[in-house]
Scaffold this active site. Structure first.
Site, PDB file in Angstrom:
ATOM      1  N   CYS A 108     -54.436  29.582 -53.183  1.00 28.08           N
ATOM      2  CA  CYS A 108     -55.186  30.200 -52.088  1.00 28.08           C
ATOM      3  C   CYS A 108     -56.335  29.290 -51.656  1.00 28.08           C
ATOM      4  O   CYS A 108     -57.084  28.784 -52.503  1.00 28.08           O
ATOM      5  CB  CYS A 108     -55.739  31.556 -52.520  1.00 28.08           C
TER       6      CYS A 108
ATOM      7  N   CYS B 175     -64.016  33.274 -52.869  1.00 24.17           N
ATOM      8  CA  CYS B 175     -63.681  34.697 -52.842  1.00 24.17           C
ATOM      9  C   CYS B 175     -63.852  35.286 -54.240  1.00 24.17           C
ATOM     10  O   CYS B 175     -63.597  34.611 -55.247  1.00 24.17           O
ATOM     11  CB  CYS B 175     -62.240  34.861 -52.359  1.00 24.17           C
TER      12      CYS B 175
ATOM     13  N   GLN C 130     -51.850  54.197 -57.196  1.00 26.07           N
ATOM     14  CA  GLN C 130     -51.919  52.903 -57.883  1.00 26.07           C
ATOM     15  C   GLN C 130     -51.601  51.783 -56.900  1.00 26.07           C
ATOM     16  O   GLN C 130     -50.627  51.845 -56.166  1.00 26.07           O
ATOM     17  CB  GLN C 130     -50.927  52.872 -59.050  1.00 26.07           C
TER      18      GLN C 130
ATOM     19  N   CYS D 243     -57.610  51.638 -67.760  1.00 28.66           N
ATOM     20  CA  CYS D 243     -57.812  50.392 -67.008  1.00 28.66           C
ATOM     21  C   CYS D 243     -58.959  49.590 -67.619  1.00 28.66           C
ATOM     22  O   CYS D 243     -59.353  48.565 -67.072  1.00 28.66           O
ATOM     23  CB  CYS D 243     -58.106  50.700 -65.540  1.00 28.66           C
TER      24      CYS D 243
END
Length: 473
Positions: free
Chosen positions: A76, A82, A302, A428
């Site tokens: 990328c 980023c 999700q 998570c």
């Protein structure tokens, strides 16, 4: 008189030794542990210290002397600036290895418990274009990269549509191509950006001064092929809104749900905002194993659809359902897991804090003719009480999928009171999961651990744990 700050040191030719939390890597200089982003174990670098504490420091690599063989070329153009996809420089197999280690380290060091059988981490088949939802911010305070600042270019236009720079609330990186969502998402974002830049009356939002028209853009895609686009405006300028959205609808007839919101609040959240339908439906449909799930603009689903299916299958398998069980699904969200396991249970009770999510759960049950689910909205510790269990029946199995902070102590106490035969804990955040498992250890032992990678190229990892009641409990 202000004290002169002591300049922070540069450490030369330091070897990166390991991967740490939050996607950073570790080096040791004498007895000082240094955390550095965007480097790989085996890299030899010069480190500029940016923050120094007594026992650790943070820094950035300012020169590479040699590169690790455990390194791949980032794909990328925005890598390193980023805030997302911070592990692109690590081959995917290496990423999985470190995520698996993160899970086992957290469970053993924080939970201090025996782990039972730990399965190899389940990687994602897709490592790019795997997300079904992205949110982009419009800003008139474009973040200039070091390369742009060092160039001879002048930047008259400081408008950007993209992602916030970490730690900079009003700075946004203008994204040319994002590899997280299908190419159509890039086309929609760039088309809207170019339209706004080439037509008068579409000022990008000024986050600091709270002014402008264009605020945020949300793109949701479903495995069924349906597409939702939500444009959030700061002001109710109907003529401008209609012109822009008419253009979007004509350019992208594939969009099945084109929505807009007028949000004149200080923050970007849309949960309390009215959603207007410009064209198409007010929702899109996701599908999983023949079940349909209605996904609205505010619905939680999700964000990696394919891996979500794998995660739910593991959860259902760990639950060991035979069709006779009473199941409690805690933090049920829009009832996805509850509805997914319902065909193999006698009854499923779902509890969730967000009332709108519970309404979605009920709609999804009705959409699939599921009649053995019951849903309740409210704070988990207030709903899940001994009185609630006495009224609705003791669970044979509890499935719990709490937010990153884990479960409240009162919830854990009620689970211990309920004494289900099995608990399936989906998390998570393995660190808070480990803490909770340590508290459940008085009555339960860990039988199985299955890490699942939902977010390639990031440090985030999902983990599913099966607990069974100890025989002497």
């Amino acid at each position: 008189m202000a004290r002169n700050k002591k300049p922070l040191p540069i450490f030369e030719q330091v070897t990166i030794t390991d991967v740490a939390a939050e996607g950073k890597a570790i080096a040791k200089v004498n007895d000082l542990v240094v955390f550095i982003p965007f480097v790989a174990p085996g890299d030899v670098v010069d480190i500029q210290i940016t923050r120094k504490k007594h026992s650790y420091a943070e820094g950035k690599a300012i020169r590479f002397h040699s590169y690790s063989d455990k390194r791949s070329t980032p794909f990328c153009e925005h890598f390193g600036t980023c805030g997302g996809c911070k592990w692109q420089h690590l081959p995917y197999e290496e990423q999985l290895k470190y995520k698996h280690k993160q899970v086992t380290d957290n469970l053993t060091r924080i939970g201090k418990i025996a782990l039972g059988e730990v399965y190899p981490i389940l990687g994602s088949e897709k490592t790019t274009y795997y997300r079904n939802k992205l949110e982009f911010t419009f800003s008139n305070k474009k973040w200039l990269t070091e390369a742009e600042i060092g160039s001879d270019k002048s930047f008259d236009c400081m408008n950007a549509v993209g992602f916030h720079i970490p730690g900079m609330f009003d700075k946004v990186l203008d994204i040319n191509q994002c590899w997280l969502q299908s190419e159509l998402s890039n086309q929609i974002r760039l088309s809207i950006r170019n339209y706004c830049l080439s037509h008068e009356g579409y000022p990008f939002f000024d986050l600091r001064n709270q002014d402008g028209l264009m605020r945020t853009l949300i793109v949701r895609t479903a495995s069924t092929g349906e597409i939702m686009v939500i444009v959030v405006f700061y002001k109710d300028e109907q003529d401008k809104i209609n012109e822009l959205l008419t253009y979007v609808a004509e350019q992208f007839p594939q969009i099945t749900s084109l929505l807009y919101i007028i949000n004149s609040k200080c923050n970007d959240t849309i949960t309390d905002q009215k959603v207007e339908v410009f064209k198409g439906k007010d929702h899109i449909i996701e599908e999983m194993e023949g079940l349909k799930f209605k996904v609205g603009p505010k619905s939680f689903y999700q964000t990696n659809s394919e891996q979500a299916y794998n995660l739910y299958k593991i959860t259902r398998d760990f639950a060991g359902l035979t069709g006779n069980e009473m199941v409690y699904d805690l933090y049920t969200g829009t009832g996805t897991i509850a509805n997914f396991v319902s065909s193999r249970a006698k009854k499923v009770i779902g509890i969730e804090y967000v009332p709108e999510a519970i309404e979605d759960a009920k709609v999804n049950a009705a959409l699939n003719n599921i009649e053995n689910t019951l849903f309740f909205a409210g704070d988990m510790k207030d709903i899940l009480t001994q009185e609630f269990i006495a009224l609705h029946g003791k669970p044979d199995v509890i499935i719990t999928d709490p937010p990153r902070a884990g479960m409240h102590d009162d919830v854990i106490d009620t689970i211990l009171f309920a004494e289900p035969r099995r608990i399936v804990y989906v998390s998570c955040n393995p660190a808070t999961q480990a803490r909770d498992l340590g508290l459940l250890d008085v009555k339960y032992e860990v039988k199985k651990v299955q890490p699942v990678d939902m977010f390639p190229h990031t440090h985030h990892v999902e983990n599913v744990v099966l607990l069974e009641k100890k025989s002497h409990s």
